[in-house]
Design an enzyme around this catalytic site. Structure first.
Site, short mmCIF file in Angstrom:
data_model
loop_
_atom_site.label_atom_id
_atom_site.label_comp_id
_atom_site.label_asym_id
_atom_site.label_seq_id
_atom_site.Cartn_x
_atom_site.Cartn_y
_atom_site.Cartn_z
N HIS A 106 0.82 -1.22 0.00
CA HIS A 106 0.00 0.00 0.00
C HIS A 106 0.85 1.27 0.00
CE1 HIS A 106 -3.33 -2.60 0.23
NE2 HIS A 106 -3.40 -2.75 1.54
N HIS A 179 -9.83 1.08 0.88
CA HIS A 179 -9.62 -0.12 1.70
C HIS A 179 -10.71 -0.27 2.77
CE1 HIS A 179 -7.46 -3.34 3.67
NE2 HIS A 179 -6.39 -3.18 2.88
N GLU A 317 -11.37 -4.43 -2.96
CA GLU A 317 -10.52 -3.31 -3.36
C GLU A 317 -10.25 -3.37 -4.86
OE1 GLU A 317 -7.01 -3.39 -0.54
OE2 GLU A 317 -8.17 -5.13 0.12
#
Length: 352
Positions: A106, A179, A317
């Protein structure tokens, strides 16, 4: 429709953060905050008309400063994992922070979910707020300045639309996602294993091992516990004796969704909770979606005094494949210098 603003608390720096309340005529609403452009609440009616918050999160902005689970976070520049935190671009090696095993996850330990975003626009006509920020050249190792905006819109049809737009100063990577963890029985209600899920995908990207980097192949879901082409309870096969599920402690895999074409926004998944009657359809113009079943939530103190535990929420996601920047056969996350980036995802809620 209405937009209202209130304080959401102070950061450890002393800065005051605001939260934006987007409510439609039915009373359904979403709340988003300028800290991390984070989605804090999605509140929709169940079959009895009771308004129900269906995303996990926190009551105060200070908790989002930690947020190890990435609840509601806007993730960028690159969602998911990049193997060894490295890739080549324009014949040079880019080195990123390794914050999960040897991976960059991420975008690193100080991603965009930890930044204050500016408000670009509030639009009462379409019940939306747009945040933006300029990611400087070299932020978390990513090349080139990148201007990114994210628009949250709560429609009269109880659909939360999330629209990303960006422009690259230099050739770089862009793979933005949200998320949020969903629980269609309501946040804090416990396990999501009885809730049903359908993913419109004939293939997925298996991972090499527990570090969750894809092998580089597309594998068929048919005949495996990975198959969600027909609705089934999330928990039906999650404990199956299947190597992919053992590597990741349950579902945490990328699905390559059907009928992808650049700019084609289509339904890619749907979920349903029998207890509340709340259903959710997910649409996107992205080629893939990561289904994560909340395998690593551990005694997380969330909203309203609730404690979240393993598999108390699930994520869908939208994205390109994990580690796509290092896999020639995957969908490319590369954005060329001067090129525009855009992506749209919608979560529509209804009862049945």
């Amino acid at each position: 429709m209405s937009i209202s603003i209130r304080d959401f608390g102070d950061l450890s720096t002393g800065e005051t953060v605001h939260i934006y309340h987007l409510e439609n005529r039915s009373g359904a609403y979403a709340e988003v905050t300028e800290y991390g452009a984070i989605l804090v609440k999605v509140v929709v009616p169940d079959r009895e008309g009771t308004l129900t918050d269906v995303v996990l999160g926190y009551d105060d902005v200070k908790q989002y400063e930690v947020n190890g689970c990435f609840f509601g976070a806007t993730i960028g520049r690159s969602g998911n994992r990049i193997a060894n935190g490295t890739f080549m671009i324009d014949d040079r090696k880019v080195v990123l922070a390794q914050n999960e095993n040897e991976n960059n996850l991420h975008s690193g330990p100080d991603g965009m979910e930890k930044k204050i975003w500016q408000v670009e626009e509030q639009d009462g006509d379409d019940n939306s707020v747009t945040f933006y920020r300029i990611s400087p050249d070299g932020e978390n190792g990513f090349p080139g300045e990148f201007r990114i905006s994210v628009k949250y819109e709560m429609t009269e049809e109880n659909e939360l639309k999330i629209i990303y737009r960006g422009i690259a100063e230099e050739t770089t990577v862009a793979n933005y996602t949200n998320h949020s963890y969903f629980n269609l029985a309501g946040e804090g209600s416990g396990s999501i294993l009885d809730q049903t899920l359908k993913i419109c995908a004939q293939t997925y990207t298996p991972v090499i091992d527990s570090k969750s980097i894809p092998t580089g192949e597309y594998a068929p879901v048919a005949g495996t516990p990975m198959d969600f082409t027909q609705p089934k309870p999330i928990g039906q096969d999650i404990e199956a004796d299947f190597a992919q599920l053992k590597y990741t402690g349950g579902y945490d895999h990328n699905y390559v969704t059907d009928h992808y074409a650049r700019g084609n926004c289509r339904k890619i998944a749907s979920a349903y909770c029998e207890a509340t009657g709340i259903a959710m359809d997910v649409s996107s113009d992205c080629p893939c979606v990561q289904f994560y079943a909340g395998n690593f939530i551990v005694e997380e103190k969330g909203k309203n005094g609730h404690v979240y535990r393993k598999r108390d929420g699930f994520c869908l996601e939208t994205q390109v494949e994990p580690n796509a920047v290092n896999e020639e056969d995957f969908h490319s996350p590369i954005v060329e210098a001067g090129e525009s980036y855009s992506s749209v995802t919608g979560y529509r809620f209804y009862v049945k």
